[in-house]
Design a protein around this motif. Structure first.
Motif, PDB file in Angstrom:
ATOM      1  N   ASP A 156       3.255  14.580 -11.344  1.00 12.04           N
ATOM      2  CA  ASP A 156       3.651  14.698 -12.751  1.00 12.04           C
ATOM      3  C   ASP A 156       2.523  15.290 -13.586  1.00 12.04           C
ATOM      4  OD1 ASP A 156       6.120  13.617 -12.135  1.00 12.04           O
ATOM      5  OD2 ASP A 156       5.620  11.594 -12.853  1.00 12.04           O
ATOM      6  N   ALA A 157       1.285  14.862 -13.330  1.00  7.84           N
ATOM      7  CA  ALA A 157       0.139  15.382 -14.071  1.00  7.84           C
ATOM      8  C   ALA A 157      -0.063  16.868 -13.783  1.00  7.84           C
ATOM      9  CB  ALA A 157      -1.117  14.595 -13.718  1.00  7.84           C
ATOM     10  N   ALA A 158       0.105  17.269 -12.525  1.00  7.12           N
ATOM     11  CA  ALA A 158      -0.038  18.678 -12.167  1.00  7.12           C
ATOM     12  C   ALA A 158       1.058  19.520 -12.818  1.00  7.12           C
ATOM     13  CB  ALA A 158      -0.002  18.834 -10.645  1.00  7.12           C
TER      14      ALA A 158
ATOM     15  N   GLU B  28       1.191   6.625  -6.862  1.00  7.55           N
ATOM     16  CA  GLU B  28       0.050   7.471  -7.220  1.00  7.55           C
ATOM     17  C   GLU B  28       0.350   8.942  -6.960  1.00  7.55           C
ATOM     18  OE1 GLU B  28      -3.053   5.732  -4.867  1.00  7.55           O
ATOM     19  OE2 GLU B  28      -3.610   4.307  -6.461  1.00  7.55           O
ATOM     20  N   ARG B  29       1.038   9.225  -5.876  1.00  5.76           N
ATOM     21  CA  ARG B  29       1.403  10.614  -5.559  1.00  5.76           C
ATOM     22  C   ARG B  29       2.333  11.186  -6.627  1.00  5.76           C
ATOM     23  NH1 ARG B  29       1.667  13.999  -0.945  1.00  5.76           N
ATOM     24  NH2 ARG B  29       3.502  15.314  -0.941  1.00  5.76           N
ATOM     25  N   LYS B  30       3.299  10.390  -7.051  1.00  7.64           N
ATOM     26  CA  LYS B  30       4.219  10.835  -8.096  1.00  7.64           C
ATOM     27  C   LYS B  30       3.470  11.062  -9.397  1.00  7.64           C
ATOM     28  CE  LYS B  30       8.558   9.725 -10.461  1.00  7.64           C
ATOM     29  NZ  LYS B  30       8.324  10.793 -11.361  1.00  7.64           N
TER      30      LYS B  30
ATOM     31  N   LEU C  80       0.830  -1.210   0.000  1.00 11.46           N
ATOM     32  CA  LEU C  80       0.000   0.000   0.000  1.00 11.46           C
ATOM     33  C   LEU C  80       0.860   1.254   0.000  1.00 11.46           C
ATOM     34  CD1 LEU C  80      -2.863  -1.000   2.453  1.00 11.46           C
ATOM     35  CD2 LEU C  80      -3.092  -0.493   0.020  1.00 11.46           C
ATOM     36  N   SER C  81       1.938   1.228   0.747  1.00 10.62           N
ATOM     37  CA  SER C  81       2.838   2.371   0.787  1.00 10.62           C
ATOM     38  C   SER C  81       3.464   2.622  -0.586  1.00 10.62           C
ATOM     39  CB  SER C  81       3.926   2.129   1.832  1.00 10.62           C
ATOM     40  OG  SER C  81       4.841   3.190   1.841  1.00 10.62           O
ATOM     41  N   THR C  82       3.880   1.557  -1.241  1.00  5.01           N
ATOM     42  CA  THR C  82       4.473   1.673  -2.574  1.00  5.01           C
ATOM     43  C   THR C  82       3.458   2.228  -3.566  1.00  5.01           C
ATOM     44  OG1 THR C  82       5.965  -0.162  -2.109  1.00  5.01           O
ATOM     45  CG2 THR C  82       5.610   0.376  -4.424  1.00  5.01           C
ATOM     46  N   VAL C  83       2.233   1.714  -3.519  1.00  7.79           N
ATOM     47  CA  VAL C  83       1.179   2.187  -4.425  1.00  7.79           C
ATOM     48  C   VAL C  83       0.887   3.660  -4.152  1.00  7.79           C
ATOM     49  CG1 VAL C  83      -1.276   1.973  -4.963  1.00  7.79           C
ATOM     50  CG2 VAL C  83       0.142  -0.061  -4.829  1.00  7.79           C
TER      51      VAL C  83
END
Length: 106
Positions: free
Chosen positions: A37-39, A31-33, A24-27
């Motif tokens: 990147d999208a922002a 997702e945060r990265k 979960l931490s890796t996911v």
């Protein structure tokens, strides 16, 4: 990957929980990265960097000072009112009963 949790030992269950927490931490990091990147891409499309937009929004925010209370409910001292905005129910009820607002001044 079907596992019967009821047949597993405590040690196996604790290892499974640790593995799930790590996954979960890796996911979450991934997702945060992806969101960052999208922002950054969206900001770049408009000719800005994400840092520029963050600085501009931080500078534009003004903190509003909270108005000190001017009135207190004598029946419940935790209820106060600054005299701004809508009158609280306890003030409306007291005024309907004929008590002046000055009775509640602090």
């Amino acid at each position: 990957m079907t596992q019967n949790l009821h047949e597993m030992s405590r040690k196996e269950l604790e290892k499974l929980r640790k593995d799930i927490d790590d996954a979960l931490s890796t996911v979450s990091q991934r997702e945060r990265k992806a969101a960052l990147d999208a922002a950054e891409r969206a900001a770049a499309e408009h000719g800005y960097s994400l840092a520029e937009l963050a600085d501009a929004s931080a500078k534009g925010k003004k903190t509003k000072a909270k108005n000190p209370p001017k009135y207190r409910n004598p029946e419940d001292p935790t209820q106060t009112w600054s005299g701004r905005g809508r009158k609280p129910g306890w003030i409306n009820e007291a005024e309907a009963a004929g008590r002046p607002l000055s009775d509640f001044e602090i």
